[in-house]
Design a protein around this motif. Sequence first.
Motif, PDB file in Angstrom:
ATOM      1  N   GLU A  17     -32.824   4.210 -49.327  1.00 29.86           N
ATOM      2  CA  GLU A  17     -34.123   4.852 -49.521  1.00 29.86           C
ATOM      3  C   GLU A  17     -35.097   3.918 -50.241  1.00 29.86           C
ATOM      4  O   GLU A  17     -36.272   3.839 -49.897  1.00 29.86           O
ATOM      5  N   LEU A  18     -34.579   3.203 -51.227  1.00 21.05           N
ATOM      6  CA  LEU A  18     -35.451   2.331 -52.018  1.00 21.05           C
ATOM      7  C   LEU A  18     -35.483   0.890 -51.493  1.00 21.05           C
ATOM      8  O   LEU A  18     -36.097   0.020 -52.114  1.00 21.05           O
ATOM      9  N   PHE A  46     -33.289   5.588 -61.946  1.00 21.95           N
ATOM     10  CA  PHE A  46     -34.731   5.307 -62.131  1.00 21.95           C
ATOM     11  C   PHE A  46     -35.558   6.577 -62.298  1.00 21.95           C
ATOM     12  O   PHE A  46     -35.047   7.663 -62.197  1.00 21.95           O
ATOM     13  N   ASN A  47     -36.835   6.343 -62.456  1.00 25.96           N
ATOM     14  CA  ASN A  47     -37.886   7.367 -62.404  1.00 25.96           C
ATOM     15  C   ASN A  47     -37.850   8.357 -63.564  1.00 25.96           C
ATOM     16  O   ASN A  47     -38.203   9.506 -63.399  1.00 25.96           O
ATOM     17  N   LEU A  59     -27.412   8.967 -58.860  1.00 25.00           N
ATOM     18  CA  LEU A  59     -28.692   9.260 -59.522  1.00 25.00           C
ATOM     19  C   LEU A  59     -28.702  10.633 -60.173  1.00 25.00           C
ATOM     20  O   LEU A  59     -27.977  11.550 -59.744  1.00 25.00           O
TER      21      LEU A  59
HETATM   22  C1  LIG Z   1     -38.955   6.990 -57.716  1.00 18.58           C
HETATM   23  O1  LIG Z   1     -40.345   7.037 -57.524  1.00 18.58           O
HETATM   24  C2  LIG Z   1     -40.782   6.312 -56.410  1.00 18.58           C
HETATM   25  C3  LIG Z   1     -42.281   6.414 -56.361  1.00 18.58           C
HETATM   26  O2  LIG Z   1     -42.827   6.197 -57.621  1.00 18.58           O
HETATM   27  C4  LIG Z   1     -40.186   6.852 -55.139  1.00 18.58           C
HETATM   28  O3  LIG Z   1     -40.557   6.032 -54.047  1.00 18.58           O
HETATM   29  C5  LIG Z   1     -38.709   6.857 -55.263  1.00 18.58           C
HETATM   30  O4  LIG Z   1     -38.141   7.471 -54.163  1.00 18.58           O
HETATM   31  C6  LIG Z   1     -38.272   7.554 -56.515  1.00 18.58           C
HETATM   32  N1  LIG Z   1     -36.854   7.384 -56.675  1.00 18.58           N
HETATM   33  C7  LIG Z   1     -36.069   8.336 -57.066  1.00 18.58           C
HETATM   34  C8  LIG Z   1     -34.656   7.968 -57.206  1.00 18.58           C
HETATM   35  O5  LIG Z   1     -36.462   9.462 -57.307  1.00 18.58           O
END
Ligand SMILES: *[C@@H]1O[C@H](CO)[C@@H](O)[C@H](O)[C@H]1NC(C)=O
Length: 422
Positions: free
Chosen positions: A286-287, A99-100, A50
């Motif tokens: 984590e996700l 992501f994000n 990431l």
């Molecule tokens: C992306 O955002 C979500 C919440 O919107 C969060 O739970 C997640 O950990 C974030 N992922 C990363 C890779 O930052």
Amino acid sequence: MMQALVESLFLGFWGKTSLVIVALSSWTCGSHAHGLPSYVAAVYEHRVTLNPEPRVPLSRSAALRHLRQNLQVYSKQASRAALQGAQILVFPEDGLQGFNFTRSSIAAYLEVVPDPQQESWNPCEDPQRHPNTEVQQWLSCIARTHGLYVVANMGSVQPCSRDSGSPCPPDGRWHFNTNVVYRSDGLLVARYHKQNLYFEEAFDTPQHMELVTFDTPFAGKFGLITCFDILFQQPTVSMVEKGVRQFIFPTAWMNQLPLLDAIQFQQAFSLGANVTLLAANIRSDELIMTGSGIYSPSSAVYHHAQRGDPEEGQLVVATLRPLGPLPDAPALQVCALVKCAGGDARSCGQEVLEAQTKMDFVLEGTFNTKHVYPSVLSSHYTLEQPLLHTMAHGTVTMAHSHMRAGLITAALYGRTYHLDLH
Ligand SMILES: *[C@@H]1O[C@H](CO)[C@@H](O)[C@H](O)[C@H]1NC(C)=O
Ligand SMILES: *[C@@H]1O[C@H](CO)[C@@H](O)[C@H](O)[C@H]1NC(C)=O
């Protein structure tokens, strides 16, 4: 391609005039999947490296440094898949950039992906044709080097103009969550923009829904969908209804028990729609993302990490039988009474202009379309108004009597528009 089949039902002779009742159906058989031997498919569950600060804009060279870390893993896995005989390899959604992102922070990651319907481009062979296409060149070269089809998901951009009056975002560009497919020689053969976004602020929903499929020599046709799409009528169910039987599904799926665990839903879709599904997910503890596999209506080869497993990627390889369109899916349904040209059943269906026999008849058929067109044509191109025409619960009835001229054809012509293939 269309094939017509006269299924034949009941043959009746009235005096010297022979008439026959026919049920005519036809079906599409565009992908010659039947009779092909089995093929080997692979999906890779990827632990994406990431960007630690996804909301901060960065330069193209910094974005490329990041993307290369994931592309190097893709190259290595393609080599492993090819050694196991894989002819197609699928990588997950968001597997290159992660992501994000915001709309502006993702910009450096995006490339213009040309429409393969408009131009034929092999990025590995012809890297100079389009600028800033390093990711596409890399993916195309993976396909070419290892001699397999590669499906990957990436971010793409399409510049647009606010002046033209057509819709265009305020910053003058469309951002799409995009699947790209390269043939085993590196040619770009398909591009699909994800239709159903799942809280992805960096991306736009395409203005026009596209049903994107591509053909392979080893298994026929595959349809492309991405993640959240699998839960929607468009484009997923539409493609199933049009006879697509093999789907490719890059995903970044957060598991949700009891109903929406990744592998649970992947298999459910394969069984429920009677299709093959090649599903590649992201691996992230984590996700809560894991669960990838290769599913057919009669088999499932999959990976789902357990609590405590090392957080790492996983290649899944399986041998499958190609699935073609179901032969009994009609594009057309007809129930008709037709005058034959002669006394021989084979003359039925030829053009006939004249008839003497007047008869009272009831024609009734059960259709799986609401669009059924009734007609009564008599001698020398004259029309008769049917006395009765009703429709209830899929059964259409037409009754007629006291004809003014001899009967050429009485027909209930059903169109199953939703099964038309483009
Ligand atoms: C992306 O955002 C979500 C919440 O919107 C969060 O739970 C997640 O950990 C974030 N992922 C990363 C890779 O930052
Ligand atoms: C699924 O498709 C196969 C052909 O691939 C067909 O024989 C079978 O009847 C179908 N099953 C269902 C439940 O539609």
